[in-house]
Design a protein around this motif. Structure first.
Motif, short mmCIF file in Angstrom:
data_model
loop_
_atom_site.label_atom_id
_atom_site.label_comp_id
_atom_site.label_asym_id
_atom_site.label_seq_id
_atom_site.Cartn_x
_atom_site.Cartn_y
_atom_site.Cartn_z
N VAL A 100 4.60 2.24 1.71
CA VAL A 100 5.69 2.83 0.92
C VAL A 100 6.17 4.12 1.57
O VAL A 100 7.37 4.38 1.68
N ARG A 101 5.22 4.96 2.02
CA ARG A 101 5.61 6.22 2.67
C ARG A 101 6.38 5.96 3.96
O ARG A 101 7.35 6.66 4.28
N SER A 122 0.83 -1.20 0.00
CA SER A 122 0.00 0.00 0.00
C SER A 122 0.87 1.25 0.00
O SER A 122 2.05 1.23 0.33
N SER A 123 0.20 2.38 -0.33
CA SER A 123 0.94 3.64 -0.38
C SER A 123 1.41 4.05 1.01
O SER A 123 2.46 4.68 1.16
#
Length: 786
Positions: free
Chosen positions: A6-7, A2-3
């Motif tokens: 990643v962040r 998921s984003s």
């Protein structure tokens, strides 16, 4: 992924990068050490990536200056001069075991092509030389060569006309070549560069196997060194990371921050590696290794391979760091690695070498008769076997040092340190162990298949050391007399060969006649009695037809003509009434010679001036004369610059095999330099981590000599175990590779011992170089802290 994940990864890695450059002197020192270690590996990877372009450029330069390539319609003695034609004579030579490319040039028209690297033709008596040849001619060691090249140097060959910075080459001006056109010595062309390419030959599967194994063996130590370099300062880093747990980070976040620190060091290593590579590329232009040299412009990595290195190294740094921290518990109050570590398990460490053997086993017995070896299985099998060393060595070191007992103080200090941190000791040795194992396997493979690519020349170097091939238009008697007086020539034998036929026109039966004085003929056959004017029949059991025309009193003909040719050139020769039969010498200068042997006066008077003989002078050099071979070459050039000289050799290797072996030696030289430099950096990093401990021991009265010996033991024990494991794996891999090539397994023990000795010697040298920093670290000032 998921984003949000990643962040989170991005934030944690970025924080690790900031810690690297904002963590004070400690962080910077660790980052620089990591960058230097990674940079050395990156530089060698970039050099490897540049090799294909360097080879292609060398090949293109060689092809561009080709003056005897396929497709030259004008390249024959019957061609006519034009305003674009150029006369070229091949005058290649050797000097002190170095090959020199030489050409005589005579333009026949205003549009004659100039060779690559030349702006204009040198005038007769002048020459243009390569920079390396110019330096050699100016040096004291070039005295004999200056006598051989009696031309005035008027310029330098440009880079476009040379295949390497160390190549020895020259172009000299000439006149009168038109009357001496004869292949392959002198010829007429109207362009440089081959217009047609010969059909590509399929590479022998065994040679392809050698090439694959060479690349894997040379690159594996580099990968190991890079993986080791990104773990420099691991213990201090882990203790610093414990502080992050106090401010709320969990274990996964802490590991990602550590990976960010490794990522920063790896990226900085890419910068260092690029700088090292660029500096090394410039140095490469002035260095010649095993006769191979390049220009700096040749060493340009392909963009794709350079991008692969730029992406793979940082990614490997992150993965190696995460893998290394899998068994480390970083808690807010410290790192649970200072306690006695759990014993390492053996079973999974055996899987990589067993997997490698499983990949190679299906190709056992294939040889070169059953098609090419599967390159993916070969590469994967060799990689897994060599990777098995890095997996097994920590277990071997741990198991061995756990059983070591008491001894001197230096011994106890070393053993206790190894028992607490056997992993660090094994990592330092991994690279050299992999390199030694690969070198042993390659030496076994090369020694095993060498006979396949080495052929006997039939030349007996105890009978003669040099052969001179005379131009067709050179008076044989003149050359023979001059060579007998040549300095460095102990004895000479002049032999000439021509064909004779049974009829003067349209002959169907041919025979050969070899001409020489009695002493020269005795170099070919057992002749009890010989006088000028005699003719003999030399029989050969494998060629009974060769003496078919040799009948006493029969008339034979030199230079027979064919229908459509102008008659009248035939020269009759009536054989004498008695033709004694002689047998060939076991050590004949020309093995396999059969037919007629004749002394010069036995031939018709016109034969020696009008018939074309293939003539050679065989020289036995005087061992008392220094540089006898070069003295003979000088004498030959003084007689006629178109005389070609050949140094005799008992065996000759296939060019492809010799090129692969040369490439291995050049690459091994670069890897050895990397091994030494990386080991030194690793040793300094370990000493830096133990600075406070060493200073405390000195403060409590420990002798510096004792600490120095303890450091030596800490290096010697893992190295001895690593070399023993490397020898075992190397012998196993070498045996499997020999079985794959269908060759008998034989251990080249001198090579095994030499490779092991080289590895041990590098470690001794690195240890000696690390002694001065060790002495400085043992001062009381080392107890200071920030």
């Amino acid at each position: 992924m998921s984003s949000a994940v990643v962040r989170q990864w991005y934030r944690d890695l970025a924080m690790g990068v900031r810690f690297t450059f904002t963590g004070g002197r400690e962080g910077w020192v660790r980052a620089v050490l990591t960058a230097v270690g990674v940079g050395l590996g990156v530089a060698l990877l970039l050099l490897t990536a540049a090799i294909p372009n360097a080879l292609a450029t060398r090949g293109a330069r060689e092809e561009a200056r080709q003056d005897m390539g396929i497709g030259y319609l004008e390249n024959n003695p019957t061609s006519k001069p034009t305003d674009r034609s150029l006369l070229v004579a091949d005058t290649d030579t050797e000097y002190q075991q170095q090959e020199i490319r030489g050409r005589l040039l005579e333009p026949e028209g205003a549009k004659a092509p100039t060779p690559p690297g030349l702006d204009k033709f040198p005038a007769p008596g002048e020459m243009v030389v390569s920079p390396a040849l110019a330096d050699l001619l100016k040096s004291d060691s070039g005295k004999l060569l200056r006598e051989r090249l009696p031309y005035d140097t008027v310029g330098t060959i440009g880079e476009a006309g040379l295949i390497g910075s160390g190549e020895l080459a020259y172009y000299a001006g000439a006149d009168g070549l038109a009357e001496r056109l004869q292949e392959p010595v002198a010829y007429r062309i109207d362009r440089f560069g081959a217009t047609e390419q010969p059909p590509a030959e399929e590479m022998d599967p065994v040679l392809l196997l050698l090439t694959l194994v060479v690349f894997v063996v040379l690159l594996m130590p580099v990968a190991v060194f890079i993986a080791t370099a990104v773990r420099f300062g691991g213990e201090r880093r882990d203790r610093r990371l414990a502080a992050l747990r106090l401010v709320g980070s969990d274990g996964r976040m802490t590991r990602r921050i550590a990976a960010g620190e490794a990522l920063a060091g790896a990226v900085l290593g890419l910068v260092f590696g690029t700088a090292f590579f660029l500096a090394g590329r410039e140095v490469a232009g002035s260095v010649e290794v095993l006769g191979v040299s390049v220009f700096p412009s040749y060493l340009n990595p392909s963009p794709g391979l350079a991008l692969l290195v730029a992406l793979a190294v940082p990614a490997a740094a992150v993965l190696v760091t995460l893998f290394a921290l899998r068994g480390v518990v970083i808690e807010p109050l410290g790192v649970v690695r200072t306690a006695k570590p759990a014993r390492r398990r053996l079973w999974w460490r055996l899987l990589p070498p067993l997997g490698g053997l499983a990949l190679l086993y299906p190709m056992v017995g294939q040889g070169s008769e059953n098609g090419e070896f599967n390159e993916y299985m070969v590469t994967g099998g060799v990689v897994l076997l060599l990777f098995g060393i890095t997996a097994l060595l920590p277990w071997v070191v741990e198991a061995f040092v756990a059983r070591l007992g008491s001894g001197a103080v230096s011994w106890q200090l070393a053993v206790r340190r190894l028992q607490l941190s056997s992993g660090s000791a094994a990592r330092m040795v991994n690279g050299i162990a992999v390199a030694v194992a690969g070198a042993i396997a390659l030496q076994m493979l090369f020694a095993g298949v060498e006979s396949r690519f080495t052929k006997s020349t039939g030349q007996d170097t105890t009978r003669a050391q040099m052969e001179l091939s005379l131009p067709d238009d050179l008076q044989v008697s003149v050359a023979g007399k001059e060579m007998k007086r040549a300095k460095g020539a102990e004895t000479t034998a002049v032999l000439s060969t021509a064909e004779v036929s049974a009829t003067a026109k349209d002959p169907e039966e041919w025979g050969s006649v070899t001409v020489g004085d009695c002493a020269a003929l005795r170099e070919l056959a057992r002749i009890s009695s010989c006088r000028e004017g005699d003719v003999f029949i030399l029989e050969h059991p494998r060629d009974p037809e060769a003496t078919k025309l040799a009948t006493a009193g029969r008339t034979l003909y030199f230079d027979a003509s064919f229908s459509g040719e102008k008659p009248g050139a035939e020269l009759a020769w009536k054989l004498p009434g008695g033709l004694p039969k002689v047998s060939e010498r076991a050590d004949s200068l020309r093995p396999g010679t059969a037919g007629l042997l004749a002394t010069p006066s036995a031939l018709p008077a016109k034969a020696q001036t009008e018939t074309v003989f293939a003539s050679s002078v065989y020289v036995r050099t005087d061992p008392k004369v220094p540089d006898a071979l070069d003295e003979v070459r000088n004498a030959a050039v003084a007689i006629d610059p178109l005389i070609r000289t050949w140094e005799w050799q008992t065996t000759r290797q296939a060019d492809e095999f010799a090129d692969i072996r040369t490439g291995l030696l050049v690459g091994a030289t670069a890897v050895l330099v990397l091994i030494g430099a990386s080991l030194l950096v690793s040793q300094l990093e370990q000493l830096r981590e133990r600075r406070k401990l060493l200073s405390a021991l000195v403060a409590f009265g420990t002798r510096r000599r004792t600490l120095g010996l303890s450091v030596l033991w800490q290096t010697a024990i893992p190295i001895a175990l690593g070399l023993a494991l490397a020898s075992t794996v190397g012998l196993t891999l070498g045996a499997v590779l020999l079985k794959m090539t269908d060759m008998p397994v034989a251990v080249d023990w001198p090579s095994v011992l030499s490779m092991t000795g080289i590895g041990a010697g590098i470690v001794v040298l690195v240890t000696a170089l690390s002694m001065p920093p060790l002495v400085r670290l043992m001062r009381p000032e080392g107890l200071r802290t920030e």
